[in-house]
Enzyme design. Structure first.
Site, mmCIF file in Angstrom:
data_model
loop_
_atom_site.group_PDB
_atom_site.id
_atom_site.type_symbol
_atom_site.label_atom_id
_atom_site.label_comp_id
_atom_site.label_asym_id
_atom_site.label_seq_id
_atom_site.Cartn_x
_atom_site.Cartn_y
_atom_site.Cartn_z
ATOM 1 N N LYS A 9 37.110 36.735 35.854
ATOM 2 C CA LYS A 9 36.485 36.206 37.065
ATOM 3 C C LYS A 9 35.108 35.665 36.697
ATOM 4 C CE LYS A 9 35.402 37.344 41.857
ATOM 5 N NZ LYS A 9 35.264 38.398 42.878
ATOM 6 N N ASP A 20 36.331 43.495 48.990
ATOM 7 C CA ASP A 20 35.905 44.785 48.431
ATOM 8 C C ASP A 20 34.432 45.082 48.702
ATOM 9 O OD1 ASP A 20 35.486 42.520 46.718
ATOM 10 O OD2 ASP A 20 34.836 43.885 45.158
ATOM 11 N N GLY A 79 27.074 31.341 46.832
ATOM 12 C CA GLY A 79 26.082 30.298 46.659
ATOM 13 C C GLY A 79 26.495 28.933 47.158
ATOM 14 N N GLU A 101 34.481 40.645 34.869
ATOM 15 C CA GLU A 101 33.596 39.839 35.710
ATOM 16 C C GLU A 101 32.116 40.020 35.357
ATOM 17 O OE1 GLU A 101 32.337 39.455 40.452
ATOM 18 O OE2 GLU A 101 33.879 40.863 39.835
ATOM 19 N N SER A 143 38.992 33.522 43.238
ATOM 20 C CA SER A 143 38.787 34.883 43.737
ATOM 21 C C SER A 143 37.570 34.793 44.636
ATOM 22 C CB SER A 143 38.563 35.879 42.595
ATOM 23 O OG SER A 143 38.331 37.173 43.108
ATOM 24 N N TYR A 159 24.988 42.966 46.446
ATOM 25 C CA TYR A 159 26.417 43.075 46.779
ATOM 26 C C TYR A 159 26.719 44.430 47.399
ATOM 27 C CZ TYR A 159 31.455 42.722 45.979
ATOM 28 O OH TYR A 159 32.804 42.665 46.131
ATOM 29 N N GLU A 171 28.968 38.493 36.171
ATOM 30 C CA GLU A 171 28.434 37.487 37.082
ATOM 31 C C GLU A 171 27.094 36.959 36.577
ATOM 32 O OE1 GLU A 171 26.682 36.959 41.617
ATOM 33 O OE2 GLU A 171 27.890 38.706 41.115
ATOM 34 N N LYS A 204 38.575 45.854 39.638
ATOM 35 C CA LYS A 204 37.420 44.964 39.504
ATOM 36 C C LYS A 204 36.171 45.777 39.186
ATOM 37 C CE LYS A 204 34.177 42.342 42.312
ATOM 38 N NZ LYS A 204 33.816 41.875 43.650
#
Length: 399
Positions: A266, A72, A312, A224, A337, A399, A226, A184
């Site tokens: 996630k 994505d 990472g 998610e 994922s 991202y 992060e 997402k």
């Protein structure tokens, strides 16, 4: 929509807040007084009409030996990937690469869901077949990235918040009609920059609103938050922050009446900061991550699609850590994922050349099969290429 009203008579805890207190905390017994509150009424809304379908979608994505292919990347980020192999960022080149990914023979044996960018959801392969249809034919559930990216969070310590709630209901309804069945939304928390209570609350509240809106449209949301890998902090600090973040997330998910059985998580695995000198073994990562999940994640959640976000780790490290997490029974399906942790070797093998497509697809299938074995706790790491062992961390990754 049907609803039921209740009458609640309760006691309320009153305490003084400490200046700079980061998150909601239980006050000490010495500072608590019980005050009789007035009776209050509250309403519980009926479950979304998509409840059965949401639960089915979540269970399908969280099926044994399978995980999610995250493809994505925004057009800009996809352009960076293409540039790394000497290709221009054109729609034709993006289409060619995405066609390569979705049309790998046998991919559905190891991949249960694919997260798509909006362009891809409406895109056809180079052969003219809808990419969504190609995925469904392999029993891969199409998903869609619905957030609008990160922007600076005013009043914070150079932190970010995720935008995209405006117009989300109409967009998710359209995505459902196009064939998407899960969604997402990526927001981030930075340890070097705090994290501040404001940033954590904003992340949690945004995720909860997104999840509720998606479920109303028939999309099972991936939740998610992060926790960025940037920093020199140790694994204990990551664990401490993760506990706070997930506590806030589930508080607001409940406040927004989100159906836990119809979501997927996630989480970032609990690792030291990417610049920390003290590295962690796969067993340590598994121990801390499972401890986090056991303390914060309700068993009603069907799937934990763990991730090494921001690339990472190396492809092999990501697989080894997932394998370590599946060495003992868990109340949830713990799977993967992955984006770069599946695609890195594939992309470099392809190099933009048609004659390399088959070899690139085989490279992706090797990584998908390795992570399938890791989900089942049977991965050994034998026979891995040197390319798959190279780290992929990028400081300040966007991202």
């Amino acid at each position: 929509m049907a609803s039921a009203s209740f009458l609640k008579s309760s006691y309320v805890l009153k305490s003084e807040w400490t200046k700079g207190q980061s998150l909601r905390q239980l006050p000490s017994s010495s500072s608590v007084s019980l005050v009789r509150s007035r009776p209050t009424t509250f309403t519980v809304r009926a479950t979304t009409s998509y409840a059965d379908e949401l639960i089915k979608t979540a269970k399908t994505v969280a099926s044994p030996g399978r995980g999610i292919l995250a493809m994505d990347e925004s057009n800009a980020t996809c352009g960076k990937r293409l540039a790394s192999i000497g290709l221009e960022n054109t729609e034709a080149n993006r289409q060619a690469y995405r066609t390569l990914l979705v049309s790998v023979p046998g991919l559905g044996q190891y991949i249960s869901g694919a997260i798509l960018f909006e362009e891809t959801l409406y895109q056809s392969t180079v052969e003219g077949k809808k990419m969504v249809d190609v995925l469904v034919e392999q029993n891969i559930v199409p998903g869609i990235k619905v957030d609008k990216g990160l922007v600076p969070l005013a009043g914070s310590n150079n932190e970010s918040w995720c935008q995209g709630l405006d117009g989300l209901a109409s967009r998710t309804a359209a995505y459902y009609q196009q064939g998407a069945r899960f969604a997402k939304w990526r927001t981030v928390v930075s340890i070097p920059n705090g994290p501040s209570a404001l940033a954590v609350k904003e992340a949690a509240w945004g995720l909860a609103r997104y999840a509720a809106i998606c479920q109303e449209s028939g999309l099972a949301p991936i939740v998610e938050p992060e926790i960025l890998l940037d920093g020199e902090h140790g694994i204990e600090r990551t664990f401490e922050v993760a506990l706070k973040v997930w506590s806030e997330v589930f508080y607001y998910l409940a406040e927004n009446n989100v159906l836990f059985e119809g979501i997927l998580l996630k989480p970032s695995m609990v690792t030291p900061g990417a610049e920390c000198k003290d590295r962690a073994t796969p067993e340590q990562v598994a121990d801390y991550t499972l401890k986090l999940l056991q303390r914060r994640i309700p068993p009603a959640v069907p799937g934990i699609m763990a991730s090494f976000l921001s690339g990472g780790q190396s492809e092999v490290e990501a697989t080894l850590n997932l394998n370590a997490m599946n060495q003992s029974p868990n109340p949830w399906h713990v799977s993967f994922s992955y984006a770069r942790a599946l695609q890195n070797t594939c992309l470099k093998t392809w190099g933009g050349r048609p004659e390399n497509v088959k070899a690139a697809q085989e490279a992706l299938l090797i990584r998908a099969k390795a992570n399938s074995l890791a989900q089942l706790g049977k991965y050994t790491g034998e026979g891995e290429s040197e390319e798959a062992k190279k780290g992929m961390f990028v400081k300040g990754y966007v991202y």
